[in-house]
Scaffold this motif. Structure first.
Motif, PDB file in Angstrom:
ATOM      1  N   LEU A  80      28.058  37.034  36.547  1.00  0.00           N
ATOM      2  CA  LEU A  80      29.450  37.380  36.251  1.00  0.00           C
ATOM      3  C   LEU A  80      30.279  37.339  37.523  1.00  0.00           C
ATOM      4  N   ALA A  81      29.632  37.573  38.668  1.00  0.00           N
ATOM      5  CA  ALA A  81      30.345  37.571  39.937  1.00  0.00           C
ATOM      6  C   ALA A  81      30.903  36.194  40.250  1.00  0.00           C
ATOM      7  N   ARG A  82      30.206  35.167  39.730  1.00  0.00           N
ATOM      8  CA  ARG A  82      30.645  33.811  40.047  1.00  0.00           C
ATOM      9  C   ARG A  82      31.478  33.202  38.930  1.00  0.00           C
ATOM     10  N   ALA A  83      31.484  33.862  37.793  1.00  0.00           N
ATOM     11  CA  ALA A  83      32.156  33.277  36.634  1.00  0.00           C
ATOM     12  C   ALA A  83      33.660  33.208  36.854  1.00  0.00           C
ATOM     13  N   SER A  84      34.201  32.055  36.523  1.00  0.00           N
ATOM     14  CA  SER A  84      35.659  31.931  36.629  1.00  0.00           C
ATOM     15  C   SER A  84      36.290  32.695  35.486  1.00  0.00           C
ATOM     16  N   ARG A  85      37.442  33.214  35.686  1.00  0.00           N
ATOM     17  CA  ARG A  85      38.087  34.010  34.653  1.00  0.00           C
ATOM     18  C   ARG A  85      39.436  33.390  34.308  1.00  0.00           C
ATOM     19  N   ARG A  86      39.912  33.681  33.111  1.00  0.00           N
ATOM     20  CA  ARG A  86      41.170  33.109  32.679  1.00  0.00           C
ATOM     21  C   ARG A  86      42.335  33.807  33.355  1.00  0.00           C
ATOM     22  N   ASP A  87      43.508  33.272  33.128  1.00  0.00           N
ATOM     23  CA  ASP A  87      44.704  33.813  33.763  1.00  0.00           C
ATOM     24  C   ASP A  87      44.854  35.303  33.460  1.00  0.00           C
ATOM     25  N   ALA A  88      45.167  36.073  34.499  1.00  0.00           N
ATOM     26  CA  ALA A  88      45.268  37.531  34.345  1.00  0.00           C
ATOM     27  C   ALA A  88      46.371  37.910  33.371  1.00  0.00           C
ATOM     28  N   HIS A  89      47.454  37.155  33.351  1.00  0.00           N
ATOM     29  CA  HIS A  89      48.561  37.484  32.447  1.00  0.00           C
ATOM     30  C   HIS A  89      48.182  37.230  30.988  1.00  0.00           C
ATOM     31  N   GLU A  90      47.359  36.180  30.734  1.00  0.00           N
ATOM     32  CA  GLU A  90      46.873  35.937  29.369  1.00  0.00           C
ATOM     33  C   GLU A  90      45.977  37.087  28.919  1.00  0.00           C
ATOM     34  N   MET A  91      45.104  37.526  29.827  1.00  0.00           N
ATOM     35  CA  MET A  91      44.208  38.634  29.498  1.00  0.00           C
ATOM     36  C   MET A  91      45.019  39.884  29.182  1.00  0.00           C
ATOM     37  N   MET A  92      46.038  40.172  30.005  1.00  0.00           N
ATOM     38  CA  MET A  92      46.849  41.356  29.776  1.00  0.00           C
ATOM     39  C   MET A  92      47.668  41.233  28.497  1.00  0.00           C
ATOM     40  N   ALA A  93      48.093  40.008  28.146  1.00  0.00           N
ATOM     41  CA  ALA A  93      48.839  39.808  26.898  1.00  0.00           C
ATOM     42  C   ALA A  93      47.970  40.156  25.706  1.00  0.00           C
ATOM     43  N   ASP A  94      46.681  39.757  25.758  1.00  0.00           N
ATOM     44  CA  ASP A  94      45.755  40.110  24.680  1.00  0.00           C
ATOM     45  C   ASP A  94      45.604  41.623  24.563  1.00  0.00           C
ATOM     46  N   ILE A  95      45.511  42.288  25.718  1.00  0.00           N
ATOM     47  CA  ILE A  95      45.365  43.743  25.705  1.00  0.00           C
ATOM     48  C   ILE A  95      46.632  44.399  25.171  1.00  0.00           C
ATOM     49  N   PHE A  96      47.797  43.954  25.634  1.00  0.00           N
ATOM     50  CA  PHE A  96      49.066  44.521  25.165  1.00  0.00           C
ATOM     51  C   PHE A  96      49.236  44.282  23.668  1.00  0.00           C
ATOM     52  N   ASN A  97      48.757  43.123  23.160  1.00  0.00           N
ATOM     53  CA  ASN A  97      48.837  42.848  21.726  1.00  0.00           C
ATOM     54  C   ASN A  97      48.109  43.901  20.903  1.00  0.00           C
ATOM     55  N   MET A 115      48.196  46.942  37.442  1.00  0.00           N
ATOM     56  CA  MET A 115      48.574  46.170  38.631  1.00  0.00           C
ATOM     57  C   MET A 115      47.355  45.508  39.266  1.00  0.00           C
ATOM     58  N   ARG A 116      46.249  46.219  39.296  1.00  0.00           N
ATOM     59  CA  ARG A 116      45.038  45.631  39.890  1.00  0.00           C
ATOM     60  C   ARG A 116      44.474  44.522  39.003  1.00  0.00           C
ATOM     61  N   MET A 117      44.595  44.673  37.683  1.00  0.00           N
ATOM     62  CA  MET A 117      44.130  43.620  36.784  1.00  0.00           C
ATOM     63  C   MET A 117      44.967  42.364  36.944  1.00  0.00           C
ATOM     64  N   LEU A 118      46.234  42.538  37.183  1.00  0.00           N
ATOM     65  CA  LEU A 118      47.112  41.386  37.364  1.00  0.00           C
ATOM     66  C   LEU A 118      46.822  40.666  38.678  1.00  0.00           C
ATOM     67  N   ARG A 119      46.432  41.431  39.695  1.00  0.00           N
ATOM     68  CA  ARG A 119      46.167  40.823  41.009  1.00  0.00           C
ATOM     69  C   ARG A 119      44.727  40.339  41.147  1.00  0.00           C
ATOM     70  N   MET A 120      43.880  40.706  40.200  1.00  0.00           N
ATOM     71  CA  MET A 120      42.461  40.400  40.298  1.00  0.00           C
ATOM     72  C   MET A 120      42.220  38.907  40.119  1.00  0.00           C
ATOM     73  N   GLU A 121      41.454  38.338  41.025  1.00  0.00           N
ATOM     74  CA  GLU A 121      41.033  36.954  40.871  1.00  0.00           C
ATOM     75  C   GLU A 121      39.579  36.960  40.412  1.00  0.00           C
ATOM     76  N   THR A 122      38.778  35.978  40.825  1.00  0.00           N
ATOM     77  CA  THR A 122      37.375  35.981  40.428  1.00  0.00           C
ATOM     78  C   THR A 122      36.726  37.289  40.873  1.00  0.00           C
ATOM     79  N   VAL A 123      36.028  37.931  39.940  1.00  0.00           N
ATOM     80  CA  VAL A 123      35.401  39.210  40.254  1.00  0.00           C
ATOM     81  C   VAL A 123      34.259  38.982  41.241  1.00  0.00           C
ATOM     82  N   GLN A 124      34.335  39.601  42.404  1.00  0.00           N
ATOM     83  CA  GLN A 124      33.336  39.396  43.433  1.00  0.00           C
ATOM     84  C   GLN A 124      32.048  40.154  43.101  1.00  0.00           C
TER      85      GLN A 124
END
Length: 329
Positions: A184-201, A156-165
């Motif tokens: 890394l704190a400033r780096a933009s990150r890809r969509d949380a759902h895409e990241m979670m899809a990769d993990i679920f895969n 749930m926190r990974m899904l709600r996470m935006e740019t890592v502060q």
């Protein structure tokens, strides 16, 4: 005895005395201190002749280098001659700070069981940051080993996470006693759902089903988005004929047989019909000859073939039947 690099450094530091050695240690990176300290503690007796030879080698190497002095200041001045000020500031911040770029490589080499055992005692937000930065396959194995309720909090926190502060990364740095790149704190990150899809895969089907079912109860919309972005072994049925032929020419035959042992009739039929009658019969015989197999082995074989399909799609060598690229996310 022949000394390696760390042993040479250890012997030299012992020879120059504690006071000078302590100043050198203060300028070393943590990994260097660890390597030299380990070599020093196991060095044993070194003959005086070997120390003399080592000192001579050190002086010769220093002399051959000429009068060169490398420092943060000289590096920064050189970079400013060729790069924009903002880019130089970013590079220097990475260099001056802990060498975080290798942090995730180091975590990737830690056993998932060891990492999961450590992370289960941390805050879910800390674990979310860590799993969002390591490789999806490694994150999946760690996630599967976490207690179910705790794993769901992390998801749930990974899904709600935006740019890592930056503050979050600094907290993780203190917690893990390791190193992070400050940018890394400033780096933009890809969509949380895409990241979670990769993990679920990369989860085995048991862990995937358990976590997905729990997620559906907590957040059905997110579960549906993740499921839509996932590419599974069953999705190989969406490949066109030419793509299946390419996959068959590339895949390891033993992995194919094992993967089909637990596949649906639809996937089996797709592969069989793209083989000659003789090759199809041989594959069926190979599957039958396997006998009972562990579900985990089947999952791993299927995951390997999905990864291969993704690689081929990224190279533009396979496509979906509708002409779209075979992979998403």
């Amino acid at each position: 005895m022949a000394l390696n690099g760390a042993q040479k450094a250890a012997a030299l530091m012992l020879a120059i005395g504690e006071e000078t050695s302590s100043r050198l240690f203060s300028r070393m990176h943590e990994d260097e201190i660890r390597d030299v300290s380990a070599a020093m503690s196991q060095l044993g007796t070194v003959q005086a002749s070997a120390i003399e030879e080592l000192c001579g080698e050190f002086v010769a190497n220093m002399a051959s280098a000429g009068n060169l002095v490398g420092s943060f200041e000289t590096t920064e001045r050189m970079l400013l001659k060729t790069l924009p000020k903002e880019r130089v500031a970013q590079i220097m911040e990475e260099i001056r700070g802990p060498a975080g770029r290798t942090m995730w490589d180091k975590l990737g080499n830690v056993s998932e069981a060891v990492l999961a055992n450590y992370l289960k005692n941390e805050y879910p937000q800390t674990v979310a940051v860590v799993l969002s930065k390591v490789r999806p396959d490694h994150a999946a194995r760690v996630l599967a080993l976490l207690p179910e309720g705790f794993a769901m909090e992390v998801v749930m926190r990974m899904l709600r996470m935006e740019t890592v502060q930056k503050e979050a990364l600094e907290g993780v740095e203190r917690t893990l006693k390791a190193e992070f790149m400050s940018n890394l704190a400033r780096a933009s990150r890809r969509d949380a759902h895409e990241m979670m899809a990769d993990i679920f895969n990369n989860l085995d089907r048991t862990a995937e089903g358990r976590i997905m079912a729990a997620l559906e109860e907590r957040n059905r919309d997110s579960a549906e988005k993740i499921r839509g972005l996932m590419f599974t072994f069953e999705d190989l049925q969406r490949l066109d004929g030419a793509s299946v032929q390419m996959l068959l020419r590339t895949v390891e035959k033993d992995k194919l047989a094992l993967s089909l042992k637990g596949a649906s009739e639809g996937v089996k039929t797709m592969f069989f019909k793209n083989l000659s009658e003789r090759a199809s019969k041989m594959l069926k015989d190979d599957i039958a000859a396997l006998g009972p197999v562990r579900l985990r082995d089947v999952d791993e074989a299927q995951a390997a073939i999905v990864t291969l399909a993704k690689d081929l799609a990224a190279q533009g060598q396979i496509q979906m039947a509708d002409g779209q690229e075979a992979m998403v996310g």
